[in-house]
Scaffold this motif. Structure first.
Motif, PDB file in Angstrom:
ATOM      1  N   THR A  15       0.840  -1.201   0.000  1.00  0.00           N
ATOM      2  CA  THR A  15       0.000   0.000   0.000  1.00  0.00           C
ATOM      3  C   THR A  15       0.872   1.247   0.000  1.00  0.00           C
ATOM      4  OG1 THR A  15      -1.713  -1.196   1.232  1.00  0.00           O
ATOM      5  CG2 THR A  15      -1.857   1.213   1.203  1.00  0.00           C
ATOM      6  N   TYR A  16       1.891   1.257   0.841  1.00  0.00           N
ATOM      7  CA  TYR A  16       2.818   2.389   0.873  1.00  0.00           C
ATOM      8  C   TYR A  16       3.416   2.611  -0.521  1.00  0.00           C
ATOM      9  CZ  TYR A  16       3.517   3.955   5.741  1.00  0.00           C
ATOM     10  OH  TYR A  16       3.401   4.541   6.976  1.00  0.00           O
ATOM     11  N   LYS A  17       3.868   1.543  -1.140  1.00  0.00           N
ATOM     12  CA  LYS A  17       4.481   1.671  -2.470  1.00  0.00           C
ATOM     13  C   LYS A  17       3.492   2.219  -3.476  1.00  0.00           C
ATOM     14  CE  LYS A  17       8.058  -1.753  -1.827  1.00  0.00           C
ATOM     15  NZ  LYS A  17       8.385  -3.150  -1.816  1.00  0.00           N
ATOM     16  N   LEU A  18       2.267   1.702  -3.460  1.00  0.00           N
ATOM     17  CA  LEU A  18       1.248   2.165  -4.395  1.00  0.00           C
ATOM     18  C   LEU A  18       0.953   3.657  -4.208  1.00  0.00           C
ATOM     19  CD1 LEU A  18      -0.821   1.450  -6.603  1.00  0.00           C
ATOM     20  CD2 LEU A  18      -2.414   0.889  -4.773  1.00  0.00           C
ATOM     21  N   TYR A  37      -6.356   2.594   5.929  1.00  0.00           N
ATOM     22  CA  TYR A  37      -7.722   2.487   5.415  1.00  0.00           C
ATOM     23  C   TYR A  37      -7.740   1.803   4.047  1.00  0.00           C
ATOM     24  CZ  TYR A  37     -12.333   3.890   3.756  1.00  0.00           C
ATOM     25  OH  TYR A  37     -13.611   3.885   3.238  1.00  0.00           O
ATOM     26  N   MET A  38      -6.873   2.239   3.163  1.00  0.00           N
ATOM     27  CA  MET A  38      -6.828   1.645   1.824  1.00  0.00           C
ATOM     28  C   MET A  38      -6.365   0.196   1.871  1.00  0.00           C
ATOM     29  SD  MET A  38      -5.456   4.796  -0.459  1.00  0.00           S
ATOM     30  CE  MET A  38      -6.543   6.123  -0.925  1.00  0.00           C
ATOM     31  N   THR A  51      -1.067  -5.646  -7.070  1.00  0.00           N
ATOM     32  CA  THR A  51      -1.354  -5.661  -8.507  1.00  0.00           C
ATOM     33  C   THR A  51      -2.280  -4.527  -8.933  1.00  0.00           C
ATOM     34  OG1 THR A  51      -3.273  -7.125  -8.282  1.00  0.00           O
ATOM     35  CG2 THR A  51      -1.104  -8.173  -8.556  1.00  0.00           C
ATOM     36  N   LEU A  52      -2.726  -3.705  -7.982  1.00  0.00           N
ATOM     37  CA  LEU A  52      -3.671  -2.637  -8.292  1.00  0.00           C
ATOM     38  C   LEU A  52      -2.976  -1.366  -8.746  1.00  0.00           C
ATOM     39  CD1 LEU A  52      -6.161  -2.856  -5.268  1.00  0.00           C
ATOM     40  CD2 LEU A  52      -6.396  -3.894  -7.528  1.00  0.00           C
ATOM     41  N   SER A  53      -3.678  -0.598  -9.547  1.00  0.00           N
ATOM     42  CA  SER A  53      -3.236   0.768  -9.854  1.00  0.00           C
ATOM     43  C   SER A  53      -3.860   1.681  -8.804  1.00  0.00           C
ATOM     44  CB  SER A  53      -3.709   1.192 -11.250  1.00  0.00           C
ATOM     45  OG  SER A  53      -5.127   1.334 -11.259  1.00  0.00           O
ATOM     46  N   ASP A  58      -8.555   3.574  -5.621  1.00  0.00           N
ATOM     47  CA  ASP A  58      -9.485   4.668  -5.304  1.00  0.00           C
ATOM     48  C   ASP A  58     -10.919   4.274  -5.646  1.00  0.00           C
ATOM     49  OD1 ASP A  58      -7.433   6.285  -4.374  1.00  0.00           O
ATOM     50  OD2 ASP A  58      -7.245   7.411  -6.251  1.00  0.00           O
ATOM     51  N   SER A  59     -11.102   3.645  -6.801  1.00  0.00           N
ATOM     52  CA  SER A  59     -12.422   3.206  -7.238  1.00  0.00           C
ATOM     53  C   SER A  59     -12.979   2.134  -6.296  1.00  0.00           C
ATOM     54  CB  SER A  59     -12.339   2.668  -8.668  1.00  0.00           C
ATOM     55  OG  SER A  59     -13.568   2.145  -9.079  1.00  0.00           O
TER      56      SER A  59
END
Length: 130
Positions: A15-18, A37-38, A51-53, A58-59
């Motif tokens: 998550t941090y990296k994203l 939260y994310m 694997t998420l953008s 956000d979506s």
């Protein structure tokens, strides 16, 4: 328990990296809360955060907030944990954020269930009064 902890830390790291945050440096308390939260939102939806953008994450968060209004209480739970872990700190290290994630993970089931039960009780009382 160690395996679960390791998986949670791995999700938080991803998550941090994203989010473009550095696990080796401090981040604002607000950014740390958002990251937790994310991370949790991706987890409950079964998404592999690595694997998420950013757009997909956000979506996903918006969809969960729309479809499960009680999920909004999660932010308050994260903020409470943040206040307990590091009440006087304006910036947090990755290890502080890990502690917040652990605390929330331990308490979330109870709080989410409690909120859902209260909502059901309120609906039943409303039906009874009708």
């Amino acid at each position: 328990e160690a395996l679960i902890h390791s998986e949670a830390v791995g999700r938080l790291d991803a998550t941090y990296k994203l989010l473009g945050m550095d696990t080796e440096g401090p981040v604002s308390g607000e950014k740390a809360v958002d990251a937790v939260y994310m991370c949790l939102t991706a987890y409950i939806t079964g998404s592999d955060i690595s694997t998420l953008s950013r757009e997909t994450l956000d979506s996903t968060c918006k969809s969960v907030e729309r479809d499960f209004p009680q999920w909004a209480n999660t932010k308050a739970l994260i903020q409470e944990a943040r206040d307990q872990v590091a009440p006087a700190l304006q910036v947090l290290e990755f290890s502080d954020t890990q502690l917040i994630l652990e605390m929330v993970s331990e308490n979330m089931g109870h709080r989410v269930d409690e909120g859902a039960c209260q909502e059901i009780e309120n609906r039943l009382v409303g039906l009874e009064e009708s």
